[in-house]
Design a protein around this motif. Structure first.
Motif, PDB file in Angstrom:
ATOM      1  N   ASN A 120       0.726  -1.086  -0.198  1.00  0.00           N
ATOM      2  CA  ASN A 120      -0.083  -0.092   0.086  1.00  0.00           C
ATOM      3  C   ASN A 120       0.949   1.330  -0.119  1.00  0.00           C
ATOM      4  N   GLU A 121       1.927   1.297   0.612  1.00  0.00           N
ATOM      5  CA  GLU A 121       2.682   2.387   0.858  1.00  0.00           C
ATOM      6  C   GLU A 121       3.573   2.604  -0.780  1.00  0.00           C
ATOM      7  N   VAL A 122       3.807   1.590  -1.433  1.00  0.00           N
ATOM      8  CA  VAL A 122       4.365   1.836  -2.637  1.00  0.00           C
ATOM      9  C   VAL A 122       3.472   1.879  -3.412  1.00  0.00           C
ATOM     10  N   LEU A 123       2.683   1.169  -3.909  1.00  0.00           N
ATOM     11  CA  LEU A 123       1.555   1.151  -4.774  1.00  0.00           C
ATOM     12  C   LEU A 123       0.372   2.064  -5.037  1.00  0.00           C
ATOM     13  N   VAL A 124       0.051   2.528  -3.557  1.00  0.00           N
ATOM     14  CA  VAL A 124      -1.118   3.639  -3.467  1.00  0.00           C
ATOM     15  C   VAL A 124      -0.418   4.863  -3.163  1.00  0.00           C
ATOM     16  N   VAL A 125       0.574   5.006  -2.309  1.00  0.00           N
ATOM     17  CA  VAL A 125       1.055   6.469  -1.760  1.00  0.00           C
ATOM     18  C   VAL A 125       2.115   6.913  -2.720  1.00  0.00           C
ATOM     19  N   ALA A 126       3.300   6.032  -2.928  1.00  0.00           N
ATOM     20  CA  ALA A 126       4.074   6.601  -3.722  1.00  0.00           C
ATOM     21  C   ALA A 126       3.804   6.726  -5.376  1.00  0.00           C
ATOM     22  N   LEU A 127       3.068   5.886  -5.753  1.00  0.00           N
ATOM     23  CA  LEU A 127       2.642   5.864  -7.249  1.00  0.00           C
ATOM     24  C   LEU A 127       1.608   6.847  -7.433  1.00  0.00           C
ATOM     25  N   GLN A 128       0.854   7.286  -6.247  1.00  0.00           N
ATOM     26  CA  GLN A 128      -0.335   8.070  -6.307  1.00  0.00           C
ATOM     27  C   GLN A 128      -1.558   7.542  -7.073  1.00  0.00           C
TER      28      GLN A 128
ATOM     29  N   ALA B  17       0.565  -0.557 -18.485  1.00  0.00           N
ATOM     30  CA  ALA B  17      -0.389   0.016 -17.707  1.00  0.00           C
ATOM     31  C   ALA B  17      -0.662  -0.646 -16.232  1.00  0.00           C
ATOM     32  N   GLU B  18      -0.279  -2.136 -16.260  1.00  0.00           N
ATOM     33  CA  GLU B  18      -0.260  -2.750 -15.080  1.00  0.00           C
ATOM     34  C   GLU B  18       0.828  -3.530 -14.691  1.00  0.00           C
ATOM     35  N   ALA B  19       1.125  -3.938 -13.724  1.00  0.00           N
ATOM     36  CA  ALA B  19       2.355  -4.920 -13.338  1.00  0.00           C
ATOM     37  C   ALA B  19       2.112  -5.446 -11.894  1.00  0.00           C
ATOM     38  N   GLY B  20       2.944  -6.728 -11.554  1.00  0.00           N
ATOM     39  CA  GLY B  20       2.695  -7.263 -10.220  1.00  0.00           C
ATOM     40  C   GLY B  20       3.140  -6.462  -9.219  1.00  0.00           C
ATOM     41  N   GLY B  21       2.396  -6.629  -8.134  1.00  0.00           N
ATOM     42  CA  GLY B  21       2.731  -5.372  -7.011  1.00  0.00           C
ATOM     43  C   GLY B  21       4.320  -5.967  -6.594  1.00  0.00           C
ATOM     44  N   GLY B  22       4.408  -6.997  -6.490  1.00  0.00           N
ATOM     45  CA  GLY B  22       5.873  -7.376  -5.744  1.00  0.00           C
ATOM     46  C   GLY B  22       7.198  -6.882  -6.844  1.00  0.00           C
TER      47      GLY B  22
ATOM     48  N   ARG C 274      -1.159  -9.997  -6.252  1.00  0.00           N
ATOM     49  CA  ARG C 274      -1.465  -8.471  -6.325  1.00  0.00           C
ATOM     50  C   ARG C 274      -0.983  -7.892  -7.711  1.00  0.00           C
ATOM     51  N   MET C 275      -1.590  -7.331  -8.083  1.00  0.00           N
ATOM     52  CA  MET C 275      -1.676  -6.322  -9.544  1.00  0.00           C
ATOM     53  C   MET C 275      -1.981  -4.946  -9.231  1.00  0.00           C
ATOM     54  N   ALA C 276      -1.246  -4.195  -9.915  1.00  0.00           N
ATOM     55  CA  ALA C 276      -1.621  -2.719  -9.484  1.00  0.00           C
ATOM     56  C   ALA C 276      -1.392  -1.860 -10.914  1.00  0.00           C
ATOM     57  N   LYS C 277      -1.838  -0.858 -11.173  1.00  0.00           N
ATOM     58  CA  LYS C 277      -1.670   0.310 -11.925  1.00  0.00           C
ATOM     59  C   LYS C 277      -0.289   0.849 -11.901  1.00  0.00           C
TER      60      LYS C 277
END
Length: 605
Positions: free
Chosen positions: A241-249, A422-427, A401-404
Motif C-alpha cells: 500500500n505504501e508503494v502502490l498507493v501512496v508513492a505511485l499516487q 499500464a499494470e504490473a505485479g505488486g511485488g 497482487r496487481m497494480a496500476k
C-alpha cells in the motif's frame, strides 16, 4: 538522481575516515558474545531479565535495538510529550508500551537510548535539525520468554507487538491532543517550553493537525478487515500500500492488508538463499538482494517514498531510508545465533527422550528441516519450498497482487529492462521502488554493500583457518559490479544475471518455506500465520488443535512449548479468513510417547 540504464560513471567512494576505521576494526576483531544468564541492563518489569548466548555482545545488541533505519513516524519531542487519548498518562509509559506488545526499556546503558524508548524505537534525524521517532527491525524481531519470575530476552525472535493497535492509538492521541485545549497546553509546554509565545503555540497546533490528518489517512489505508492482534502483521500488505498507493499516487491500487503472519524469527537470515515466509526474497548477489529486502521493509514503516519526475530513462525516488545503516544492520544479523534452551530457567531436558526424539526427527522431519550448527559461520541454507496444506492467504495475496503502474508506465523495469505497461505485479513494482532508492544514492549503496561484506569476513573469523581457506572466493562489492547491474549493455549476461538474482522469485500460491528449526522453542505461536499456539498442538490432528486462544502473554509453557493461551489481550479465531490452522500434518500420527520424545528433541535444537 534518476535511475537510468544508460551507461554512467559511478565514481569510487571516499568513505568517511570513521567508517573506514570501523570497517578495518570489524575485519580483524571478532566480538565476544555474552554468556547465558547475562543480565539485560535496561529491562523493565518484575522479571529478572537475562540474555542468552546468541553470538552478540552488548554493543551489538544495543545497536540493533536502537539504531535508526530512517523511519519517521512523528516528531521525536512530540512522542516524548504525547499523552494517551483518554487520559493524561504518557503514551510511552511502560504499562502502555507493554500493553501494546512492545518491550519497554530504561535509559541507557552508556550512550544508548537516553530517553528510555522501547526496544525497536529510535531517534531519526530529519531536515532542519528536526528529530523524528522511527521503528527499527528490533521492534518486530525481539521477544521475551517469561517463566516463574525470570525473563529470557530473545534477540531475533518474533515480537508480541500489535502494530495496528499501536498506530491506531497513536493517531487517536494526536487527534485528542489537537482537539482538547488542556491536553494541548500540556503538550505545548513539554515540546516548546514554559515560555513559548502564542505564535509558537499556534504554529505547533497547525503542524499537529496536519500530522494527525496525514497519520489518519495512513491508518485508514492500512486498516485490515479483521484485527491481526498481537504477534502478527500483514507486513507485505502494508508495504504494498505504501508503494502502490501512496508513492505511485494510485488510490485504486489500495487493498486491505488481510493476510497477517507471525513476525519471522531472523537468525540465519543472511545464510539462507531466500527469505520471507513465501521464499520470495533472494539473498545475493554481493549483498544486493539483502539490501533490497531491507529497503522494502523500511518503505513499509514510514520510509517516506515518492516517485517523481518520471521519463523514459527512469524516475526519482525521494525517501529518507538510511541505506548505510541497513548495511550495518544486516551485518549484525549475520553474527546472530539462535537461542538454546536455558535449563536454569526452563528446566532440564530429558537426555533419553532427546535421543529418542532425534531418531524420530530423522525419520519424519529432516527432509524439510535440516539440522545445522548454529555457530558455523560458513553455514548455508537452501530453502525447501513446500505445499503442506496451510492457510494460503499470505502466499496468494503476495503472488496475485496487481497494480496500476501510474507514473512508471513507459519507464524501464528493473531487472528486465523492459518498459512498464499500464499494470504490473505488486511485488515487481515494490522491488522497482526499493532498487530505485538504492540506485538513487550509489555512494550509500556501495558503502552498505561493503559493510555487509566486511561483516561476513568478521563472522568467518569465528571459524577455522581451514574453513576460510576452503570457501569459494567472494567478490568484494565495487563500483564496477554496481555499474554492471545498472548497465546491461556493457556486460549483458553478467548484469542481467546479477539483477535477476537480487529480484523476487514468484512462487505458486500456498507454497511456503521450510527452514531449520534451531531455536524453534522460542518462536510460538506456530505456522506462518500464528494459528497454532504450541508445538504440542502442532503435533495433534487438525480437529484437536485449539480453534480459539489468547495471544500476547509472555508467560511460557515449557511442557507444551509455547505461551500461556488462557491469558493475553488478543483472541485468535481460526475461523476468520487467513487464520486457518490446517495443514502440516507431519508427526500427527505418532503415539503420545513418540510425540513427547520428538517435542523434547525440538526443545534441544
Amino acid at each position: 538522481m534518476k535511475v537510468s540504464t544508460k551507461a554512467r560513471r559511478v565514481r569510487p567512494l571516499a568513505l568517511p575516515l570513521t567508517l573506514s576505521l570501523m570497517l578495518a576494526l570489524i575485519a580483524c576483531a571478532p566480538i565476544t558474545p555474552m554468556s547465558d544468564g547475562t543480565p539485560v541492563p535496561d529491562a523493565v518489569g518484575p522479571e529478572q531479565v537475562l540474555n542468552l548466548d546468541q553470538g552478540w555482545d552488548e554493543a551489538t545488541q544495543m545497536a540493533f535495538w536502537f539504531s535508526t533505519q530512517g523511519s519517521r513516524i512523528v516528531p521525536y519531542t512530540w512522542f516524548l510529550a504525547l499523552e494517551q487519548a483518554g487520559n493524561s498518562q504518557p503514551f510511552r509509559s511502560n504499562a502502555n508500551i507493554e500493553r501494546l506488545g512492545y518491550l519497554p526499556a530504561k535509559p541507557g546503558p552508556g550512550r544508548w537510548n537516553h530517553d528510555g524508548l522501547p526496544v525497536g524505537f529510535a531517534q531519526t534525524q530529519g531536515p532542519q535539525t528536526q528529530a523524528w521517532l522511527g521503528l527499527t527491525c528490533a521492534a518486530c524481531h525481539t521477544s521475551q520468554v517469561n517463566l516463574r519470575g525470570v525473563g529470557l530476552r530473545i534477540d531475533g525472535g518474533p515480537s508480541m507487538a500489535d502494530f495496528n493497535l499501536f498506530f491506531r492509538e497513536l493517531v487517536a492521541a494526536l487527534e485528542a491532543t489537537w482537539a482538547d485545549t488542556a491536553k494541548f497546553e500540556r503538550f505545548a509546554k513539554a515540546v516548546l517550553g514554559p515560555g513559548a509565545s502564542e505564535t509558537q503555540k499556534q504554529a505547533l497546533r497547525l503542524a499537529l493537525g496536519q500530522q494527525a490528518k496525514d497519520s489518519r489517512q495512513r491508518l485508514t489505508l492500512n486498516t485490515p478487515s479483521f484485527p491481526a492482534g498481537h504477534a502478527r502483521l500483514d507486513a507485505f500488505g502494508n508495504i504494498f500500500n505504501e508503494v502502490l498507493v501512496v508513492a505511485l499516487q494510485q488510490p485504486g491500487n489500495a487493498q486491505a492488508p488481510d493476510a497477517p503472519v507471525s513476525y519471522p524469527f531472523i537468525w540465519d537470515t543472511p545464510q539462507h538463499d531466500k527469505v520471507q515466509w513465501n521464499g520470495s526474497a533472494p539473498n545475493g548477489p554481493f549483498g544486493l538482494g539483502e539490501l533490497t529486502r531491507n529497503v522494502g521493509e523500511v518503505l513499509g514503516v514510514f520510509g517516506g517514498l515518492g516517485v517523481n519526475d518520471c521519463g523514459k530513462d527512469g524516475c526519482r525516488y525521494p525517501n529518507h531510508v538510511d541505506i548505510r545503516q541497513l548495511g550495518q544492520l544486516e551485518g549484525w544479523v549475520r553474527s546472530l545465533w539462535s537461542p538454546q534452551w536455558y535449563e536454569k530457567a526452563l528446566g532440564p531436558l530429558d537426555a533419553s527422550l532427546v535421543q529418542r526424539g532425534q531418531q524420530i526427527y530423522q525419520n519424519q522431519c529432516i527432509s524439510c528441516h535440516a539440522v545445522i550448527d548454529r555457530k558455523d559461520p560458513f553455514r548455508r541454507i537452501t530453502a525447501q519450498m513446500r505445499d503442506v496444506g496451510t492457510d494460503p492467504a499470505m502466499a496468494t495475496a503476495a503472488a496475485m497482487r496487481m497494480a496500476k503502474t501510474g507514473p512508471l508506465q513507459g519507464t524501464l523495469a528493473f531487472p528486465s529492462f523492459q518498459r512498464y505497461g499500464a499494470e504490473a505485479g505488486g511485488g515487481a513494482l515494490t522491488v522497482q521502488a526499493a532498487t530505485g532508492v538504492l540506485f538513487g544514492d550509489l555512494d550509500a549503496t556501495l558503502a552498505a554493500l561493503i559493510s555487509q561484506y566486511e561483516a561476513q569476513l568478521q563472522d568467518e573469523l569465528r571459524g577455522s583457518a581451514a574453513q576460510r581457506n576452503a570457501r569459494p572466493a567472494t567478490p568484494r562489492p565495487s563500483a564496477e559490479l554496481l555499474q554492471q547491474v545498472l548497465n546491461p549493455k556493457a556486460q549483458p549476461a553478467a548484469a542481467q544475471a546479477a539483477a535477476a538474482e537480487a529480484s523476487p522469485t514468484p512462487t505458486p500460491n500456498a507454497i511456503y518455506k521450510a527452514r531449520p528449526l534451531n531455536g524453534i522453542w522460542a518462536t510460538a505461536p506456530y505456522l506462518h500465520n500464528g494459528s497454532v499456539p504450541t508445538l504440542w498442538d502442532l503435533l495433534q490432528p487438525v480437529e484437536q488443535r485449539p480453534r480459539q486462544f489468547q495471544v500476547g502473554s509472555r508467560e511460557f509453557d515449557p511442557q507444551r512449548v509455547g505461551f500461556d493461551t488462557a491469558r493475553g489481550p488478543s483472541r485468535f479465531d481460526t475461523r476468520l479468513p487467513g487464520n486457518s490452522n490446517s495443514g502440516h500434518l507431519f508427526g500427527t500420527t505418532l503415539d503420545e510417547a513418540q510425540k513427547r520424545a520428538l517435542l523434547e528433541y525440538l526443545k534441544s535444537l
